[in-house]
Scaffold this active site. Structure first.
Site, PDB file in Angstrom:
ATOM      1  N   HIS A 199      -9.679   1.493   4.602  1.00  0.00           N
ATOM      2  CA  HIS A 199      -8.423   1.637   5.355  1.00  0.00           C
ATOM      3  C   HIS A 199      -8.652   2.605   6.513  1.00  0.00           C
ATOM      4  CE1 HIS A 199      -4.306   2.672   6.355  1.00  0.00           C
ATOM      5  NE2 HIS A 199      -3.947   1.556   5.734  1.00  0.00           N
TER       6      HIS A 199
ATOM      7  N   ASN B 100       0.861  -1.187   0.000  1.00  0.00           N
ATOM      8  CA  ASN B 100       0.000   0.000   0.000  1.00  0.00           C
ATOM      9  C   ASN B 100       0.897   1.238   0.000  1.00  0.00           C
ATOM     10  OD1 ASN B 100      -1.839   1.997   0.362  1.00  0.00           O
ATOM     11  ND2 ASN B 100      -2.537   1.339   2.385  1.00  0.00           N
TER      12      ASN B 100
ATOM     13  N   GLU C 158      -5.716  -4.710  10.417  1.00  0.00           N
ATOM     14  CA  GLU C 158      -4.672  -3.704  10.617  1.00  0.00           C
ATOM     15  C   GLU C 158      -4.973  -2.952  11.917  1.00  0.00           C
ATOM     16  OE1 GLU C 158      -2.534  -2.674   6.691  1.00  0.00           O
ATOM     17  OE2 GLU C 158      -4.116  -1.213   7.021  1.00  0.00           O
TER      18      GLU C 158
ATOM     19  N   LYS D  63       0.065   4.319  -0.413  1.00  0.00           N
ATOM     20  CA  LYS D  63      -0.554   5.525   0.158  1.00  0.00           C
ATOM     21  C   LYS D  63      -0.245   6.740  -0.741  1.00  0.00           C
ATOM     22  CE  LYS D  63      -0.386   3.315   4.650  1.00  0.00           C
ATOM     23  NZ  LYS D  63      -0.252   3.396   6.098  1.00  0.00           N
TER      24      LYS D  63
ATOM     25  N   GLY E 178       2.304   2.401  10.920  1.00  0.00           N
ATOM     26  CA  GLY E 178       3.269   3.488  10.802  1.00  0.00           C
ATOM     27  C   GLY E 178       3.940   3.850  12.119  1.00  0.00           C
TER      28      GLY E 178
ATOM     29  N   SER F  75       3.203  -2.090  10.426  1.00  0.00           N
ATOM     30  CA  SER F  75       4.649  -2.161  10.661  1.00  0.00           C
ATOM     31  C   SER F  75       5.259  -3.506  10.264  1.00  0.00           C
ATOM     32  CB  SER F  75       4.988  -1.807  12.118  1.00  0.00           C
ATOM     33  OG  SER F  75       4.579  -0.478  12.400  1.00  0.00           O
TER      34      SER F  75
ATOM     35  N   GLU G  72      -7.013   4.999   7.531  1.00  0.00           N
ATOM     36  CA  GLU G  72      -6.765   6.414   7.185  1.00  0.00           C
ATOM     37  C   GLU G  72      -7.960   7.000   6.447  1.00  0.00           C
ATOM     38  OE1 GLU G  72      -3.018   5.601   5.325  1.00  0.00           O
ATOM     39  OE2 GLU G  72      -2.152   5.136   7.282  1.00  0.00           O
TER      40      GLU G  72
HETATM   41  P1  13P Z   1       2.838   0.469   7.801  1.00  0.00           P
HETATM   42  O1  13P Z   1       3.341  -0.798   7.188  1.00  0.00           O
HETATM   43  O2  13P Z   1       3.601   1.689   7.365  1.00  0.00           O
HETATM   44  O3  13P Z   1       2.682   0.354   9.279  1.00  0.00           O
HETATM   45  O4  13P Z   1       1.358   0.708   7.208  1.00  0.00           O
HETATM   46  C1  13P Z   1       0.449  -0.330   7.276  1.00  0.00           C
HETATM   47  C2  13P Z   1      -0.715   0.015   6.440  1.00  0.00           C
HETATM   48  O5  13P Z   1      -1.468   0.924   6.748  1.00  0.00           O
HETATM   49  C3  13P Z   1      -0.913  -0.753   5.205  1.00  0.00           C
HETATM   50  O6  13P Z   1      -2.175  -0.517   4.669  1.00  0.00           O
END
Ligand code: 13P
Length: 257
Positions: free
Chosen positions: A94, A8, A174, A10, A180, A219, A96
């Site tokens: 997601h 992903n 997740e 982003k 993150g 992560s 976010e």
């Molecule tokens: P990270 O791997 O940066 O923690 O992000 C996970 C994520 O949101 C994947 O969709």
């Protein structure tokens, strides 16, 4: 089932960067992939990323889709257009999108239905905030998200509309506190939630439940992916930060051999 390594990106790679990354990837990936690999890029990058990857085994997809097919919805992207760009997958709900764009489980559910009916496989994201986990409600929260988002997907509908198959459905657990932050869920946490979600699917859909792919995200990196993905009911990973550098993706693939 082969694990799925879903990247992903982003809001991180431009169309030109996506194309260059895709070409470089094909020069370096092993001939036999140990996992299914899918790259989720920004909508404006999908055409060029597809041009870079077309003809290879690597899939690509989007990070969101409109719940509407067409109409006066400024800024939205229709599933038919993702399909036209040969997107195999789309990430839905997601955390976010939920946090910054007000997406609810109901909206995520509507998008999941639109995606699969439009020929693009949904990766539906669920997972709890830290305070929910600390209060001991991680499992009930996550199952509640599935319950609402998939309320339209009755077992009868799976039979009548999807030929009795749930192979097209991927769920990504997740936990928000692990995204993150560098704080990964332990392999035990990931497996426990995988087992819980699988049991929920079995309760609702019976034997078809085994076909649903369950991912862990939060992560994930080259040095922890193997420990996570070798667990029961962790059928792959959805990776953010560690998906941006090609070298790190190659290491994650290597770890999955
Ligand atoms: P990270 O791997 O940066 O923690 O992000 C996970 C994520 O949101 C994947 O969709």
């Amino acid at each position: 089932m082969k694990p799925l390594l879903a990247l992903n990106w982003k809001l991180q790679k431009s169309p030109a960067e996506s194309y260059a990354w895709g070409r470089a990837l094909l020069e370096q990936i092993p001939e036999e992939l140990p996992a299914e690999l899918a790259v989720m890029a920004a909508a404006v990058s999908l055409d060029r990323l597809g041009n870079a990857l077309r003809g290879s085994e690597v899939h690509w997809g989007a990070q969101d889709v409109s719940q509407h097919a067409k109409g006066a919805y400024t800024g939205e992207i229709a599933v038919q257009w993702l399909n036209e760009l040969d997107c195999a997958y789309v990430v839905i709900g997601h955390s976010e999108r939920r946090e910054y764009h007000g997406e609810t489980d109901t909206i995520a559910g509507a998008k999941t239905a639109v995606a699969i009916r439009g020929g693009v496989k949904p990766i539906l994201c669920v997972g709890e905030k830290l305070e929910v986990r600390e209060a001991g409600h991680a499992e009930s929260h996550t199952l509640g998200q599935l319950e609402t988002a998939l309320s339209w997907l009755t077992p009868e509908l799976v039979q009548s509309e999807f030929a009795g198959s749930l192979e097209w459905l991927t769920i990504a657990y997740e936990p928000i506190w692990a995204i993150g932050t560098g704080k990964t869920a332990t392999p035990d946490d990931a497996e426990n939630m995988g087992n819980t979600m699988r049991a929920w699917f079995v309760g609702k859909y019976g034997t078809m439940a085994e076909q649903v792919r369950l991912l862990y995200g939060g992560s994930v990196k080259p040095d922890n992916i193997k420990a996570l993905c070798s667990r029961n009911n962790v059928n792959g990973a959805l990776v953010g930060g560690a998906s941006l550098e090609l070298e790190s993706v190659l290491k994650m693939l290597e770890a999955l051999v």
